[in-house]
Each structure stands twice: as C-alpha cells, then as structure tokens.
Design an enzyme around this catalytic site. Structure first.
Site, PDB file in Angstrom:
ATOM      1  CG  ASN A   1      -0.751   5.186  -1.006  1.00  0.00           C
ATOM      2  OD1 ASN A   1      -1.461   4.935  -1.811  1.00  0.00           O
ATOM      3  ND2 ASN A   1      -0.773   5.269   0.201  1.00  0.00           N
TER       4      ASN A   1
ATOM      5  NE  ARG B   1      -5.244   3.403  -6.598  1.00  0.00           N
ATOM      6  CZ  ARG B   1      -4.852   2.402  -7.208  1.00  0.00           C
ATOM      7  NH1 ARG B   1      -4.740   2.243  -8.480  1.00  0.00           N
ATOM      8  NH2 ARG B   1      -4.645   1.122  -6.831  1.00  0.00           N
TER       9      ARG B   1
ATOM     10  CD  GLU C   1      -2.935  -0.909   0.232  1.00  0.00           C
ATOM     11  OE1 GLU C   1      -3.260  -0.005  -0.609  1.00  0.00           O
ATOM     12  OE2 GLU C   1      -3.739  -1.958   0.139  1.00  0.00           O
TER      13      GLU C   1
END
Ligand SMILES: Nc1ncnc2c1ncn2[C@@H]1O[C@H](COP(=O)(O)OP(=O)(O)OP(=O)(O)O)[C@@H](O)[C@H]1O
Ligand SMILES: [Mg+2]
Lengths: 148, 110
Positions: free
Chosen positions: A52, A106, A48
């Site tokens: 990002n 997303r 994650e």
C-alpha cells in the site's frame, strides 16, 4: 511491558523491496518459533501494508517506507509500517472490503486481509502527511522463548 | 516470478512459480495477457501448484484475467492452490466467481 527485542529499517518504495520487507519481518519473527501458518499469515499482512505504501502512498513518486518491529516476552509481535505519502482522506471507508482507488488490478482487500490475518490493525493517516499501520499478533510458540 | 504458458485444445494454462505479490504480478500479467489476447482461449487455467506465497495482488491477478477472457466469453479456472493460500482465496470469495480445483497437468508447450 518493555519489548525484549526490536528492529527498525527503512527503504525506498521500490516494488522489488516488497519481498525483502516481508522476508525481513518474517526472519525477525522466527526467533519466537511460531507455527508456519501463523508466520505465513503475518507475512501476508506485512506484504499488504508495504504494498500500500508503494502503490498508493507514493503513487507517482519514490518515497521512504519505514518499518519498526517490537517483540514482547509473551510472544506478541507489533510491526508498524509507515510512509510520508499522500495519506488517506477517509480511513473507515478505505478499510471497507472491496474499496479501492487502485484501478482494475487491485481487489480492495488489503485491509481486510490485514484484519483477518492479525489480532489488531491500527491505522493513523493525515492527508498530505502520510499513513501508519500498526499490526499486532500474539504468536503461539512451539517452544518457549530463550532470551540469552 | 516465472510463468510458463501451455496451450492445448483451447485451454491456455499459465503455470505460475514463486511468490505472487504486486511486484511479480506485473510481469506475469503482461505475459499472460499478451498470449491470451492472441489465442483467445475458451478457458484460461491459472495453475498455482508452484506458488509459495501470495497476497491480495494474486487476487487482483485472478480477477483481472477473468475480466479479460470474459470479453470473448472465456472462463478462468484456478488449480492446485496450496493449503496455506486457501484462506486468502476463500476470504476474497474466489470460489464463488471462478472454478477452483485440484488437477493433474498434461499439457504441451505452446
Ligand atoms: N499507505 C497508504 N497511503 C495512501 N492510501 C492508502 C494507503 N493504504 C491504503 N490506502 C487507500 O486505501 C484503499 C484500500 O486499501 P486496500 O489495501 O484495502 O486495497 P487496495 O490496495 O486498493 O487493493 P489490494 O490491497 O487488494 O491490492 C486503497 O485503494 C487506497 O485508496
Ligand atoms: Mg492494498
């Protein structure tokens, strides 16, 4: 407490490196002999944070993603994922579940996943300067750590 | 990431294989959307039996496909989620949005 082991790495923000980054952290963590479930959780959190950097921090460019990991004798693992990208104007808002600036593909769940899959998540960000995310998890080892 | 598509009785099954992240989701998405837009299945079945890892990009993939098939009144079902991915599916509230179930397959290739 001093770490008993650590590593650092950096790589360009190419999406092909997402699987490489989480595999590297996972391989490093394997020496504490974690349970498969704990390792999978941590791997997901790392994925994650790295994603990002690639998707948001360096949205229209390629920059460098920095990872540093520290392992402690008590089974605690700390991994910092850092970028020098666009930064986050409002960290509290960004960390709210479902908040996203990433469009329809997303879910806005990355920070929620990091928080539920790790013990602590610390975020520091400077708009225009970059973001660092520090993930910590204390692993329950299946065997005691052998530092030889 | 590999994806195999099978169409039977208006059900389009996408059998995903490997690790589902932002990198792999991009090409899977294009492959599925291409065929789905042509075939307009009443049900799009995303079969997760061969998915070994998934982050929130997998959730985005499910939600994005739900949005697409909703255009012609279709639905999405997600099948055979491995136990280690269950936590992610629950956290995202997927079971409240689409049907999630175990299911043997028996579909022919498109
Ligand atoms: N490293 C970063 N640099 C700049 N902005 C970031 C960074 N990380 C997160 N953000 C911002 O915080 C928001 C929330 O991040 P989060 O990971 O929770 O969701 P997302 O990435 O949008 O969606 P998902 O992770 O579910 O695919 C992002 O949409 C983005 O605006
Ligand atoms: Mg994210």
């Amino acid at each position: 407490m001093k770490p008993c082991n650590r590593f650092e790495m950096q790589f360009p923000s190419l999406s092909a490196n997402e699987s490489f980054a989480r595999a590297a952290v996972s391989a490093f963590a394997a020496q504490i002999d974690p349970t498969v479930a704990d390792l999978n959780d941590f791997k997901t959190a790392v994925s994650e944070a790295v994603t990002n950097c690639i998707v948001h921090a360096y949205r229209d460019t390629i920059g460098t993603v920095y990872i540093s990991a520290k392992l402690f004798e008590d089974g605690k693992l700390t991994v910092r994922i850092r970028d020098k990208g666009c930064g986050i104007p409002d960290v509290a808002q960004a960390m709210e579940p479902l908040f996203t600036t990433g469009g329809s593909e997303r879910a806005g769940l990355g920070f929620a996943v990091m928080q539920s899959f790790c013990d602590t998540v610390r975020v520091h960000s400077t708009p225009g300067g970059g973001t660092s995310v520090t993930l910590t998890k204390r692993f329950s080892r299946r065997m005691s750590y052998d530092k030889r | 990431m590999k994806v195999r598509l099978l169409l039977k009785n208006g059900v389009l099954t996408a059998r995903l294989h490997g690790e589902l992240d932002h990198h792999s989701a991009a090409c899977v998405r294009d492959t599925i959307d291409d065929t789905a837009q042509k075939m307009r299945p009443h049900t799009l079945r995303l079969d997760f039996s061969e998915i070994t890892f998934m982050d929130s990009s997998g959730i985005g993939l499910i939600l994005g496909r739900l949005k697409l098939v909703s255009v012609w009144g279709g639905k999405v079902i997600v099948t055979n989620v491995a136990p280690e991915l269950q936590k992610m599916i629950e956290l995202a509230g997927i079971p409240r949005l689409v049907e999630v179930r175990k299911e043997a397959d028996g579909n022919e290739a498109v």
